[in-house]
Design an enzyme around this catalytic site. Structure first.
Site, short mmCIF file in Angstrom:
data_model
loop_
_atom_site.label_atom_id
_atom_site.label_comp_id
_atom_site.label_asym_id
_atom_site.label_seq_id
_atom_site.Cartn_x
_atom_site.Cartn_y
_atom_site.Cartn_z
N GLU A 199 -29.82 -33.72 11.78
CA GLU A 199 -29.64 -33.18 10.43
C GLU A 199 -30.96 -32.79 9.76
OE1 GLU A 199 -27.30 -35.99 8.23
OE2 GLU A 199 -25.50 -35.53 9.38
N LYS A 331 -15.03 -34.71 3.90
CA LYS A 331 -15.42 -33.74 4.94
C LYS A 331 -14.12 -33.05 5.32
CE LYS A 331 -18.92 -36.67 7.20
NZ LYS A 331 -19.02 -37.80 8.15
C1 2PG Z 1 -21.94 -38.89 8.62
C2 2PG Z 1 -22.12 -37.50 9.16
C3 2PG Z 1 -22.86 -36.55 8.30
P1 2PG Z 1 -21.45 -36.94 11.56
O1 2PG Z 1 -21.80 -39.86 9.37
O2 2PG Z 1 -21.84 -39.04 7.42
O3 2PG Z 1 -24.06 -37.02 7.82
O4 2PG Z 1 -22.50 -37.50 10.47
O5 2PG Z 1 -21.18 -35.55 11.23
O6 2PG Z 1 -22.16 -37.12 12.87
O7 2PG Z 1 -20.22 -37.80 11.45
MG MG Z 2 -21.30 -41.14 7.43
#
Ligand code: 2PG
Ligand code: MG
Length: 412
Positions: A199, A331
């Site tokens: 990231e 998300k």
């Molecule tokens: C998280 C995310 C984004 P990933 O854990 O919050 O920062 O990571 O997309 O790998 O789940």
């Molecule tokens: Mg997370």
């Protein structure tokens, strides 16, 4: 009435160089909504499946085989588009077509509608009149599943510029802290090469406490007062450390093995020592009681569910009942459909759960989450600091600041 005239998918690539899906939804042969799908590394067990059997090609086939079912629909009618997707795949986790199918078609449809009406996307996602900028939450140092061996066990150290009065000021503070942290790390560790995590946060070979101390030092060197101008946050992504068989959190770098109770003490100590304002997934994805202990002890800290709540309204209801968090990550691709993600947001807002709209570690250069964060009344927008796929979201916030419709920064 405006009508969808075509839906077309293609294979493209994400920021990790992995194949993903992009979908164009076109309204009245003219107005193109285009969305490509991100992917997580630390994926919650209860998230929907992004691609059937992990194969984007299968998702692409499903999109192109079913595209005609969307032709003639109103791109603004998110409910109808969602129900059409549900007629094609009614499994809980989109195991037939992939959540990516729902993600890309729902967001592209709304984007296409926004173009038809000549308004910004946030404007078709909400009819609220009081809109504010969420605070951009930036990843400055990465570890765990987002970085290489030897990096901290904590997946993300985050900077939150909550004292900012404008979005430009906020993003500049994040850039400054990220930059200054590189200097601090060079001075601290001769082996540091400037490597970065997925990231864009720095990925040094140091332990958790050293990483947090370096991050505090970067803020102090710049004259920012912790707790006033800025604060630090962390995403422990604790499910990635949890060993169910031994019922312990295994910290490889720090060579620690913690029971649930010790984990709560460990996190509480980090909150106190580093004045953390934000802690995500402090304990593993099934530990609703442990999370509620932290929520009760730290009412002024964002005790945030990510793998815990996975943008799932039903799971959020459970978390609310047990008071397991006071904030939750949104998300869209954890839910699949934008329709479900917006329902999740409504329920969170109704119950005083603060929303943090978030990117994924594997991203694309799309920037719709800037609009989704604003329209859902998110308190923070977790979008990283550097890297093209992160900056695309930051720059979209700057563009949005040209609209008079947004009334300054949200207050935490
Ligand atoms: C998280 C995310 C984004 P990933 O854990 O919050 O920062 O990571 O997309 O790998 O789940
Ligand atoms: Mg997370």
């Amino acid at each position: 009435m405006q009508k969808i005239t075509s839906v077309r998918g293609r294979l493209v690539y994400d920021s990790r160089g992995n194949k993903t899906i992009e979908v164009d939804v076109i309204t009245d042969n003219e107005y193109v909504g285009r969305t490509s799908v991100p992917a997580g590394a630390s994926v919650g067990r209860n998230e929907v499946i992004n691609f059937p059997n992990g194969e984007p090609e299968k998702c692409l086939d499903a999109i192109n085989n079913n595209s005609s079912k969307f032709v003639g629909l109103d791109p603004m009618d998110l409910k109808c588009i969602h129900e059409t997707i549900r007629e094609i795949d009614n499994t809980d986790n989109y195991s037939n077509v992939g959540g990516a199918f729902a993600f890309a078609i729902t967001i592209s449809s709304m984007e296409s509608a926004s173009k038809f009406f000549h308004v910004p996307l946030f404007n078709v996602l909400t009819n609220k009149s009081k809109l504010e900028f969420p605070i951009p939450l930036g990843n400055i140092l990465g570890g765990g599943l987002h970085a290489g061996i030897g990096t901290p066990d904590i997946q993300e150290i985050l900077i939150c510029p909550h004292g900012s009065k404008s979005i430009r000021n906020a993003v500049e503070i994040n850039f400054n802290v990220h930059r200054e942290l590189q200097n601090v790390l060079y001075q601290k560790n001769l082996n540091f090469t400037g490597g970065r995590s997925d990231e864009g946060g720095w990925a040094p070979e140091i332990n958790n406490e050293e990483a947090l101390e370096a991050s505090c030092k970067a803020c102090e060197n710049l004259g920012y007062v912790l707790g006033k101008d800025v604060s630090l946050g962390i995403d422990l992504a604790s499910s990635t450390q949890w060993d169910q068989k031994h019922e312990k959190y295994i910290y490889k770098h720090n060579q620690l093995q913690l029971t649930q109770e010790q984990q709560i003490e460990f996190v509480s100590d980090l909150i106190d020592r580093y004045k953390l304002i934000y802690v995500e997934d402090a304990t593993h994805q099934d530990s609703f009681d442990a999370m509620s202990e932290l929520t009760n002890t730290f009412p002024n800290v964002f005790i945030t569910g990510d793998d815990l709540t996975v943008t799932n309204k039903r799971i959020l209801e459970h978390a609310i009942k047990l008071k397991s968090c006071n904030a939750a990550i949104l998300k869209v691709n954890q839910a699949g459909s934008l329709y479900d993600a917006l329902k999740f947001a409504q329920h969170a807002n109704k119950n005083n759960i603060k929303i943090i709209t978030s990117h994924r570690s594997g991203e694309t250069i799309d920037s719709q989450i800037a609009h989704i964060g604003i329209s859902t009344g998110s308190k923070m927008l977790k979008i990283g600091v550097v890297g093209g796929e992160r900056v695309s979201k930051i720059n979209e916030l700057i563009r949005i600041s040209e609209y008079d419709l947004i009334h300054g920064m949200t207050q935490l």
